[in-house]
Design a protein around this motif. Structure first.
Motif, PDB file in Angstrom:
ATOM      1  N   MET A  42       0.833  -1.199   0.000  1.00 23.64           N
ATOM      2  CA  MET A  42       0.000   0.000   0.000  1.00 23.64           C
ATOM      3  C   MET A  42       0.874   1.258   0.000  1.00 23.64           C
ATOM      4  SD  MET A  42      -2.254  -0.948   3.386  1.00 23.64           S
ATOM      5  CE  MET A  42      -3.466   0.352   3.342  1.00 23.64           C
ATOM      6  N   LYS A  43       0.333   2.320  -0.624  1.00 17.30           N
ATOM      7  CA  LYS A  43       0.957   3.643  -0.533  1.00 17.30           C
ATOM      8  C   LYS A  43       0.178   4.456   0.502  1.00 17.30           C
ATOM      9  CE  LYS A  43       3.364   4.719  -4.724  1.00 17.30           C
ATOM     10  NZ  LYS A  43       3.235   4.356  -6.081  1.00 17.30           N
ATOM     11  N   ILE A  44       0.918   5.078   1.392  1.00 14.81           N
ATOM     12  CA  ILE A  44       0.260   5.888   2.423  1.00 14.81           C
ATOM     13  C   ILE A  44       0.906   7.271   2.457  1.00 14.81           C
ATOM     14  CG2 ILE A  44      -0.057   6.149   4.934  1.00 14.81           C
ATOM     15  CD1 ILE A  44      -1.880   3.968   3.849  1.00 14.81           C
ATOM     16  N   ASN A  45       0.054   8.295   2.450  1.00 16.35           N
ATOM     17  CA  ASN A  45       0.547   9.667   2.642  1.00 16.35           C
ATOM     18  C   ASN A  45       0.277  10.067   4.083  1.00 16.35           C
ATOM     19  OD1 ASN A  45       1.115  10.153  -0.239  1.00 16.35           O
ATOM     20  ND2 ASN A  45      -1.115   9.943  -0.403  1.00 16.35           N
ATOM     21  N   LEU A  46       1.317  10.552   4.726  1.00 10.80           N
ATOM     22  CA  LEU A  46       1.153  10.944   6.127  1.00 10.80           C
ATOM     23  C   LEU A  46       1.303  12.444   6.285  1.00 10.80           C
ATOM     24  CD1 LEU A  46       3.369   8.245   7.883  1.00 10.80           C
ATOM     25  CD2 LEU A  46       0.894   8.447   8.104  1.00 10.80           C
ATOM     26  N   LYS A  47       0.491  13.000   7.166  1.00 10.61           N
ATOM     27  CA  LYS A  47       0.720  14.371   7.626  1.00 10.61           C
ATOM     28  C   LYS A  47       0.936  14.272   9.128  1.00 10.61           C
ATOM     29  CE  LYS A  47      -1.839  16.937   4.154  1.00 10.61           C
ATOM     30  NZ  LYS A  47      -2.995  17.807   3.894  1.00 10.61           N
ATOM     31  N   VAL A  48       2.154  14.469   9.554  1.00 11.74           N
ATOM     32  CA  VAL A  48       2.531  14.210  10.946  1.00 11.74           C
ATOM     33  C   VAL A  48       2.903  15.515  11.653  1.00 11.74           C
ATOM     34  CG1 VAL A  48       4.096  12.909  12.459  1.00 11.74           C
ATOM     35  CG2 VAL A  48       3.415  11.940  10.256  1.00 11.74           C
ATOM     36  N   TRP A  49       2.393  15.675  12.859  1.00 14.33           N
ATOM     37  CA  TRP A  49       2.733  16.858  13.654  1.00 14.33           C
ATOM     38  C   TRP A  49       4.177  16.763  14.139  1.00 14.33           C
ATOM     39  CZ3 TRP A  49       0.475  21.381  14.149  1.00 14.33           C
ATOM     40  CH2 TRP A  49       0.929  22.254  15.141  1.00 14.33           C
ATOM     41  N   ARG A  50       4.995  17.736  13.725  1.00 19.17           N
ATOM     42  CA  ARG A  50       6.380  17.783  14.179  1.00 19.17           C
ATOM     43  C   ARG A  50       6.570  19.024  15.046  1.00 19.17           C
ATOM     44  NH1 ARG A  50       9.970  14.243  11.782  1.00 19.17           N
ATOM     45  NH2 ARG A  50      10.790  14.467  13.887  1.00 19.17           N
ATOM     46  N   GLN A  51       7.098  18.804  16.226  1.00 19.81           N
ATOM     47  CA  GLN A  51       7.308  19.912  17.159  1.00 19.81           C
ATOM     48  C   GLN A  51       8.567  19.605  17.956  1.00 19.81           C
ATOM     49  OE1 GLN A  51       3.777  21.046  19.341  1.00 19.81           O
ATOM     50  NE2 GLN A  51       4.950  22.123  20.927  1.00 19.81           N
ATOM     51  N   LYS A  52       9.566  20.475  17.865  1.00 23.04           N
ATOM     52  CA  LYS A  52      10.875  20.192  18.454  1.00 23.04           C
ATOM     53  C   LYS A  52      10.823  20.046  19.971  1.00 23.04           C
ATOM     54  CE  LYS A  52      15.691  21.752  18.237  1.00 23.04           C
ATOM     55  NZ  LYS A  52      16.193  20.368  18.243  1.00 23.04           N
ATOM     56  N   ASN A  53      10.084  20.927  20.620  1.00 22.46           N
ATOM     57  CA  ASN A  53       9.930  20.825  22.076  1.00 22.46           C
ATOM     58  C   ASN A  53       8.726  21.648  22.517  1.00 22.46           C
ATOM     59  OD1 ASN A  53      10.830  23.572  22.301  1.00 22.46           O
ATOM     60  ND2 ASN A  53      12.935  22.820  22.127  1.00 22.46           N
ATOM     61  N   THR A  54       8.477  21.669  23.822  1.00 17.31           N
ATOM     62  CA  THR A  54       7.293  22.338  24.353  1.00 17.31           C
ATOM     63  C   THR A  54       7.223  23.812  23.957  1.00 17.31           C
ATOM     64  OG1 THR A  54       7.515  20.857  26.230  1.00 17.31           O
ATOM     65  CG2 THR A  54       5.963  22.660  26.496  1.00 17.31           C
ATOM     66  N   ASN A  55       8.394  24.460  23.866  1.00 12.81           N
ATOM     67  CA  ASN A  55       8.415  25.906  23.672  1.00 12.81           C
ATOM     68  C   ASN A  55       8.507  26.355  22.220  1.00 12.81           C
ATOM     69  OD1 ASN A  55       8.450  26.166  26.516  1.00 12.81           O
ATOM     70  ND2 ASN A  55      10.658  25.765  26.494  1.00 12.81           N
ATOM     71  N   THR A  56       8.523  25.386  21.313  1.00 10.17           N
ATOM     72  CA  THR A  56       8.654  25.733  19.895  1.00 10.17           C
ATOM     73  C   THR A  56       7.333  25.465  19.193  1.00 10.17           C
ATOM     74  OG1 THR A  56      10.910  24.889  20.072  1.00 10.17           O
ATOM     75  CG2 THR A  56      10.119  25.354  17.861  1.00 10.17           C
ATOM     76  N   ALA A  57       6.994  26.312  18.222  1.00 13.47           N
ATOM     77  CA  ALA A  57       5.765  26.070  17.463  1.00 13.47           C
ATOM     78  C   ALA A  57       5.942  24.839  16.585  1.00 13.47           C
ATOM     79  CB  ALA A  57       5.453  27.293  16.602  1.00 13.47           C
ATOM     80  N   GLY A  58       4.873  24.069  16.415  1.00 13.26           N
ATOM     81  CA  GLY A  58       4.948  22.879  15.565  1.00 13.26           C
ATOM     82  C   GLY A  58       4.211  23.082  14.265  1.00 13.26           C
ATOM     83  N   LYS A  59       4.315  22.080  13.373  1.00 18.30           N
ATOM     84  CA  LYS A  59       3.563  22.135  12.104  1.00 18.30           C
ATOM     85  C   LYS A  59       3.389  20.720  11.561  1.00 18.30           C
ATOM     86  CE  LYS A  59       7.657  22.681   9.278  1.00 18.30           C
ATOM     87  NZ  LYS A  59       8.433  23.364   8.320  1.00 18.30           N
ATOM     88  N   LEU A  60       2.449  20.552  10.641  1.00 14.11           N
ATOM     89  CA  LEU A  60       2.257  19.255   9.999  1.00 14.11           C
ATOM     90  C   LEU A  60       3.273  19.109   8.864  1.00 14.11           C
ATOM     91  CD1 LEU A  60      -1.644  19.084   9.862  1.00 14.11           C
ATOM     92  CD2 LEU A  60      -0.160  17.514  11.128  1.00 14.11           C
ATOM     93  N   VAL A  61       3.941  17.953   8.825  1.00  7.81           N
ATOM     94  CA  VAL A  61       4.921  17.686   7.779  1.00  7.81           C
ATOM     95  C   VAL A  61       4.450  16.454   6.995  1.00  7.81           C
ATOM     96  CG1 VAL A  61       7.338  17.079   7.295  1.00  7.81           C
ATOM     97  CG2 VAL A  61       6.791  18.689   9.134  1.00  7.81           C
ATOM     98  N   GLU A  62       4.572  16.512   5.666  1.00  6.41           N
ATOM     99  CA  GLU A  62       4.088  15.401   4.835  1.00  6.41           C
ATOM    100  C   GLU A  62       5.192  14.393   4.531  1.00  6.41           C
ATOM    101  OE1 GLU A  62       1.671  16.430   1.463  1.00  6.41           O
ATOM    102  OE2 GLU A  62       0.936  18.241   2.471  1.00  6.41           O
ATOM    103  N   TYR A  63       4.826  13.123   4.614  1.00  4.20           N
ATOM    104  CA  TYR A  63       5.743  12.038   4.249  1.00  4.20           C
ATOM    105  C   TYR A  63       4.970  11.059   3.383  1.00  4.20           C
ATOM    106  CZ  TYR A  63       8.288  13.785   8.342  1.00  4.20           C
ATOM    107  OH  TYR A  63       8.936  14.581   9.242  1.00  4.20           O
ATOM    108  N   GLN A  64       5.700  10.361   2.509  1.00  3.22           N
ATOM    109  CA  GLN A  64       5.049   9.332   1.712  1.00  3.22           C
ATOM    110  C   GLN A  64       5.741   7.996   1.925  1.00  3.22           C
ATOM    111  OE1 GLN A  64       4.560  10.219  -2.497  1.00  3.22           O
ATOM    112  NE2 GLN A  64       3.824   8.121  -2.820  1.00  3.22           N
ATOM    113  N   LEU A  65       4.960   6.961   2.206  1.00  4.80           N
ATOM    114  CA  LEU A  65       5.516   5.616   2.346  1.00  4.80           C
ATOM    115  C   LEU A  65       4.949   4.756   1.215  1.00  4.80           C
ATOM    116  CD1 LEU A  65       5.224   5.029   6.201  1.00  4.80           C
ATOM    117  CD2 LEU A  65       7.310   5.447   4.904  1.00  4.80           C
TER     118      LEU A  65
END
Lengths: 131, 292
Positions: free
Chosen positions: A1-24
């Motif tokens: 199967m092909k799966i597209n992921l949008k994963v929340w990436r956030q370096k630490n509590t004090n940094t703003a995070g964002k969704l990052v796309e990956y494809q498997l």
């Protein structure tokens, strides 16, 4: 199967995070959702990119450590099942899956999909559960 | 055989025919539901794929009757210690030990220990022992991050698991165990020269955490192999193929091996020393168990 992921990436509590796309491209339908993340992290590590932090422990549906908010639902589409007991056959080839941490003011994000659950531990310690 | 090539089938069809689906549901409903989630197959209609699971180390840290380890004030409860289960540790015996230690032992023994010490006995953070331990941890963390090799920790972890599964599982031979020892030593070298741990030590770093544990598992795996090589008998979860009865049952050697092996760490690179704790049976007699 092909799966597209949008994963929340956030370096630490004090940094703003964002969704990052990956494809498997080679996801087996027999993989658990967490095993699919192992595959993602393996490829990120080999490329020298920071792997995604997520909670997990027993991976047999007992401990309750794995969390993840999947497509807007805690633990994904199944009811009464932990994330480690969710398998990729619950999704379709080509699906886009959005994975976020459990968002609550009492549980600040430590990193990526891992949140600080110590508020909950304090409730258990004070005897506030299973009454 | 299933498509993994590793499972055999367990068919409940006859049992369902004999006892009815309701009875089987009452007995195994929860388990069947879990099975269906994992495999995507309905065990009431299709035979179940089964596979023997690895049952931990069949042992743990040495503790006294109060559950204190050889380090004063450090207690080990439940599966972390060696105390209650014998050579076999199947089913829910881990739960028994967790509950027995947690409910019946530690609430009494820990208070007894705490009553003997006071705040003044607290070990200061500038004591040489504390500094030594802290420096050791820092040095290992820095070493792991500095290797910058090519292989992710998880891959090396799985490789160790495969060696243990193949040669130090339920059925072992001297030949296989000797091969396992070589393979673990080669893996240890590979780990300490070619592991890839990204990030740093000042942030949440799961790969670094896993690397620290895999470093320990490599040591523990080798010790388990040494222990299995030393025990020239078959007993519980330790089946040495060289030691079996004519009909394939485990053949114990109580004259030479009726002891708990407590392996004592001697420092990096030095072989552990075997301490034998003799098993004494006062009310029951040692007998041969047959699963047939």
């Amino acid at each position: 199967m092909k799966i597209n992921l949008k994963v929340w990436r956030q370096k630490n509590t004090n940094t703003a995070g964002k969704l990052v796309e990956y494809q498997l491209d080679n996801v087996s339908e027999d993989m658990s959702f967490l095993e699919m993340f192992d595959v993602l992290n393996d490829s990120l590590t080999r490329k020298g990119e920071d792997p995604v932090t997520f909670d997990h422990d027993c991976r047999e549906g007992i401990c309750g450590m794995c969390s993840m908010y999947i497509n807007g639902r805690a633990h994904g589409p199944q009811t009464g099942a932990t994330t480690c007991q969710l398998h990729m056959r619950s999704f379709n080839d080509g699906d886009t899956i959005v994975v976020e941490p459990w968002r609550a003011r009492a549980f600040p994000v430590i990193k990526d999909l891992m949140v600080d659950r110590s508020a909950f531990d304090r409730i258990i310690q004070s005897g506030g559960m299973y009454r | 055989m299933s498509k993994t090539g590793l499972a055999v089938y367990l068919d409940f069809a006859d049992a369902i025919k004999r006892d009815g689906r309701k009875t089987i549901e009452a007995k195994y409903g929860n388990l069947f539901e879990m099975y269906e989630k994992i495999t995507g197959e309905n065990p009431y209609e299709l035979p179940m794929m089964i596979y023997p699971a690895v049952h931990y180390t069949m042992g743990g840290l040495w503790v006294d009757y109060n559950l204190m380890t050889t380090i004063p004030g450090l207690y080990a409860l439940g599966e972390a210690n060696f105390s209650d289960h014998g050579a076999n540790r199947l089913g829910a015996s881990a739960l028994m030990q967790g509950l027995a230690d947690g409910y019946f032992v530690i609430p009494y023994t820990i208070g007894d220990y705490l009553a003997t010490i006071g705040p003044a006995d607290k070990i200061p953070v500038d004591s040489p022992a504390f500094k030594e331990a802290e420096q050791k941890v820092h040095a290992q963390v820095e070493q792991l991050l500095a290797i910058k090799g090519t292989r992710p920790v998880d891959e090396l972890h799985k490789e160790l698991g495969h060696i243990m599964w193949e040669y130090c599982g339920m059925s072992r031979t001297a030949e296989g165990l000797k091969l396992a020892k070589q393979k673990i030593q080669a893996l240890k070298k590979e780990f300490w020269t070619n592991v890839k741990v990204l990030g740093d030590s000042e942030e949440m770093n799961q790969a670094l955490e896993q690397a620290s544990r895999v470093a320990d598992f490599i040591e523990l795996g080798e010790l388990m192999v040494d222990d299995a090589l030393n025990r020239e008998e078959s007993c519980g979860g330790h089946f040495r193929e060289e030691h079996q009865t004519p009909d394939g049952e485990a053949l114990r050697d109580d004259a030479n091996f009726a002891y708990v092996a407590a392996w004592e760490y001697q420092g990096e690179g030095k072989p552990e020393v075997l301490n034998k704790e003799v098993l004494e049976f006062e009310n029951v007699k040692l007998t041969q168990r047959s699963y047939k």
